[in-house]
Design a protein around this motif. Sequence first.
Motif, PDB file in Angstrom:
ATOM      1  N   ILE A 125       0.854  -1.184   0.000  1.00 40.76           N
ATOM      2  CA  ILE A 125       0.000   0.000   0.000  1.00 40.76           C
ATOM      3  C   ILE A 125       0.891   1.235   0.000  1.00 40.76           C
ATOM      4  N   ALA A 126       0.668   2.133  -0.926  1.00 41.64           N
ATOM      5  CA  ALA A 126       1.412   3.389  -0.955  1.00 41.64           C
ATOM      6  C   ALA A 126       0.885   4.284   0.168  1.00 41.64           C
ATOM      7  N   HIS A 127       1.701   4.469   1.190  1.00 39.45           N
ATOM      8  CA  HIS A 127       1.255   5.132   2.418  1.00 39.45           C
ATOM      9  C   HIS A 127       0.567   6.482   2.173  1.00 39.45           C
ATOM     10  N   PRO A 128       1.163   7.413   1.407  1.00 44.14           N
ATOM     11  CA  PRO A 128       0.510   8.712   1.255  1.00 44.14           C
ATOM     12  C   PRO A 128      -0.731   8.693   0.370  1.00 44.14           C
ATOM     13  N   SER A 129      -1.095   7.513  -0.162  1.00 43.51           N
ATOM     14  CA  SER A 129      -2.288   7.431  -1.002  1.00 43.51           C
ATOM     15  C   SER A 129      -3.515   6.950  -0.236  1.00 43.51           C
ATOM     16  N   ILE A 130      -3.375   6.586   1.042  1.00 41.79           N
ATOM     17  CA  ILE A 130      -4.470   5.879   1.704  1.00 41.79           C
ATOM     18  C   ILE A 130      -5.596   6.796   2.168  1.00 41.79           C
ATOM     19  N   LEU A 131      -6.786   6.220   2.148  1.00 43.80           N
ATOM     20  CA  LEU A 131      -7.972   6.757   2.811  1.00 43.80           C
ATOM     21  C   LEU A 131      -8.413   5.671   3.777  1.00 43.80           C
ATOM     22  N   ALA A 132      -8.580   5.995   5.050  1.00 39.47           N
ATOM     23  CA  ALA A 132      -8.913   4.979   6.048  1.00 39.47           C
ATOM     24  C   ALA A 132      -9.958   5.517   7.012  1.00 39.47           C
ATOM     25  N   ARG A 133     -10.727   4.615   7.558  1.00 39.45           N
ATOM     26  CA  ARG A 133     -11.723   5.027   8.550  1.00 39.45           C
ATOM     27  C   ARG A 133     -11.016   5.623   9.765  1.00 39.45           C
ATOM     28  N   SER A 134     -11.469   6.783  10.157  1.00 45.06           N
ATOM     29  CA  SER A 134     -10.834   7.498  11.262  1.00 45.06           C
ATOM     30  C   SER A 134     -10.849   6.679  12.548  1.00 45.06           C
ATOM     31  N   ALA A 135     -11.968   6.023  12.833  1.00 46.04           N
ATOM     32  CA  ALA A 135     -12.079   5.245  14.067  1.00 46.04           C
ATOM     33  C   ALA A 135     -11.052   4.125  14.102  1.00 46.04           C
ATOM     34  N   LEU A 136     -10.760   3.531  12.938  1.00 41.92           N
ATOM     35  CA  LEU A 136      -9.793   2.438  12.872  1.00 41.92           C
ATOM     36  C   LEU A 136      -8.389   2.932  13.201  1.00 41.92           C
ATOM     37  N   LEU A 137      -7.997   4.088  12.645  1.00 45.95           N
ATOM     38  CA  LEU A 137      -6.648   4.612  12.894  1.00 45.95           C
ATOM     39  C   LEU A 137      -6.520   5.210  14.296  1.00 45.95           C
ATOM     40  N   LYS A 138      -7.592   5.754  14.823  1.00 46.91           N
ATOM     41  CA  LYS A 138      -7.546   6.262  16.197  1.00 46.91           C
ATOM     42  C   LYS A 138      -7.381   5.109  17.185  1.00 46.91           C
ATOM     43  N   ALA A 139      -7.968   3.956  16.859  1.00 48.74           N
ATOM     44  CA  ALA A 139      -7.864   2.790  17.744  1.00 48.74           C
ATOM     45  C   ALA A 139      -6.551   2.038  17.551  1.00 48.74           C
ATOM     46  N   ASN A 140      -5.883   2.290  16.427  1.00 49.93           N
ATOM     47  CA  ASN A 140      -4.624   1.611  16.111  1.00 49.93           C
ATOM     48  C   ASN A 140      -3.574   2.646  15.710  1.00 49.93           C
ATOM     49  N   PRO A 141      -2.974   3.329  16.670  1.00 52.89           N
ATOM     50  CA  PRO A 141      -1.958   4.339  16.329  1.00 52.89           C
ATOM     51  C   PRO A 141      -0.729   3.704  15.705  1.00 52.89           C
ATOM     52  N   TYR A 142       0.023   4.519  14.993  1.00 52.64           N
ATOM     53  CA  TYR A 142       1.273   4.040  14.402  1.00 52.64           C
ATOM     54  C   TYR A 142       2.210   3.588  15.516  1.00 52.64           C
ATOM     55  N   PRO A 143       2.806   2.391  15.393  1.00 55.48           N
ATOM     56  CA  PRO A 143       3.677   1.877  16.470  1.00 55.48           C
ATOM     57  C   PRO A 143       4.933   2.734  16.648  1.00 55.48           C
ATOM     58  N   ALA A 144       5.186   3.130  17.874  1.00 59.78           N
ATOM     59  CA  ALA A 144       6.338   3.983  18.163  1.00 59.78           C
ATOM     60  C   ALA A 144       7.664   3.257  17.974  1.00 59.78           C
ATOM     61  N   ASP A 145       7.640   1.918  17.989  1.00 60.38           N
ATOM     62  CA  ASP A 145       8.883   1.149  17.881  1.00 60.38           C
ATOM     63  C   ASP A 145       9.178   0.700  16.453  1.00 60.38           C
ATOM     64  N   ALA A 146       8.551   1.349  15.463  1.00 57.29           N
ATOM     65  CA  ALA A 146       8.768   0.966  14.060  1.00 57.29           C
ATOM     66  C   ALA A 146       9.234   2.147  13.230  1.00 57.29           C
ATOM     67  N   PRO A 147      10.357   2.791  13.609  1.00 60.09           N
ATOM     68  CA  PRO A 147      10.821   3.963  12.858  1.00 60.09           C
ATOM     69  C   PRO A 147      11.124   3.620  11.411  1.00 60.09           C
ATOM     70  N   HIS A 148      10.656   4.484  10.518  1.00 64.29           N
ATOM     71  CA  HIS A 148      10.901   4.390   9.078  1.00 64.29           C
ATOM     72  C   HIS A 148      10.141   3.253   8.403  1.00 64.29           C
ATOM     73  N   ALA A 149       9.436   2.426   9.177  1.00 65.72           N
ATOM     74  CA  ALA A 149       8.568   1.396   8.595  1.00 65.72           C
ATOM     75  C   ALA A 149       7.229   1.403   9.335  1.00 65.72           C
ATOM     76  N   GLU A 150       6.834   2.583   9.807  1.00 64.61           N
ATOM     77  CA  GLU A 150       5.642   2.691  10.644  1.00 64.61           C
ATOM     78  C   GLU A 150       4.364   2.288   9.897  1.00 64.61           C
ATOM     79  N   ASP A 151       4.304   2.571   8.601  1.00 64.52           N
ATOM     80  CA  ASP A 151       3.106   2.198   7.855  1.00 64.52           C
ATOM     81  C   ASP A 151       3.023   0.683   7.671  1.00 64.52           C
ATOM     82  N   TYR A 152       4.152   0.051   7.322  1.00 62.12           N
ATOM     83  CA  TYR A 152       4.169  -1.405   7.172  1.00 62.12           C
ATOM     84  C   TYR A 152       3.783  -2.081   8.477  1.00 62.12           C
ATOM     85  N   ALA A 153       4.327  -1.597   9.583  1.00 64.84           N
ATOM     86  CA  ALA A 153       4.004  -2.163  10.890  1.00 64.84           C
ATOM     87  C   ALA A 153       2.522  -1.997  11.210  1.00 64.84           C
ATOM     88  N   LEU A 154       1.957  -0.846  10.866  1.00 61.67           N
ATOM     89  CA  LEU A 154       0.548  -0.602  11.166  1.00 61.67           C
ATOM     90  C   LEU A 154      -0.361  -1.511  10.354  1.00 61.67           C
TER      91      LEU A 154
END
Length: 336
Positions: A149-178
């Motif tokens: 998934i091209a990270h800057p192209s995504i549209l996602a449900r707000s509730a889903l991303l609010k419930a699943n924040p980007y992992p703090a322990d995944a620098p530079h691969a935060e989107d893949y980790a999410l």
Amino acid sequence: MNDSLVSFVLPCFNSVGYLQQTLDSIEMQSYTAWECIAIDDGSSDATLSLLQAAAARDQRFKIISRENRGLIATLNEGIAAAQGEWIARIDADDICTPDRLEKQIAYCVEMGADICGSWVGFIGDRSGQWHTPVSDAQIRLALLFNTPIAHPSILARSALLKANPYPADAPHAEDYALWCQIAATSNARFANIPEVLLQYRTHPGQVTQAKKTALLITAQRVREQYARVALPVALQPLACEFAKLAEPTRILNHAEWLWMCDFFTQLIALQPECRGALGEFWLATLQRSRGVNVFDFPRALKLALQMPPPKAERKTLLKQTLRLAMSDALWRKLKP
């Protein structure tokens, strides 16, 4: 037309070089029910001035400016501040087409998608397009190898991303980790629109270029964790070795190529419905393998018949077939 509010989340750090084009592309959206949460992450250039000018021109731009906290903290802060039902990501050096939101909203409604990306075109140091897998099943499978998934192209449900924040322990691969986290722990539906809706800029200053080593280490850890739950049960004990050999930049020796061939054969036997999604991955594995020869041709032919590569890879398949016919050593001597 659906009038759900969409919140762009736009992280900015010393982005003055390309930011105005990004802001213009947001303002030009045919879907007008949007806000843009733009966060100046402690920039030392004129980034904040550009953002303030945009807000003065269009009140849908909401500006946050504070000291530098890094990309992951900035993304999570932007999502927390978003008021929309949907979150749209974009980076400060990319350009989206005027109909991006309109098409993504309609596609999500039609397909019941919770996270929807699109194909992207490259600008800057690179040309061409990235055609990502389209269906939920294909995307979940592709996550075993890398982010589909091209990270800057995504549209996602707000509730889903609010419930699943980007992992703090995944620098530079935060989107893949999410995406792996969401795929492994929820029934959220993924999708990619098979159309270019974003121009993705590549240049030497990008984090993915400057921090490659850290990114690869993080991505391999994420890949292994995901493989331990996403692979068929019979293959889960192989997750560690698979995660190591599936790294897209790793050069494989002949024994490792044979291991991956056997892995693909077992995977397709256990999940025959995935045959259409695995073609590009076994072919990419062959490309980064060294020491292959004519005796590997039957094995590659079997994989090609079981998992046909996509049409866009036919030229690559032909080249690799020729490479096997003359052996890797001779190929590298003759290849310009």
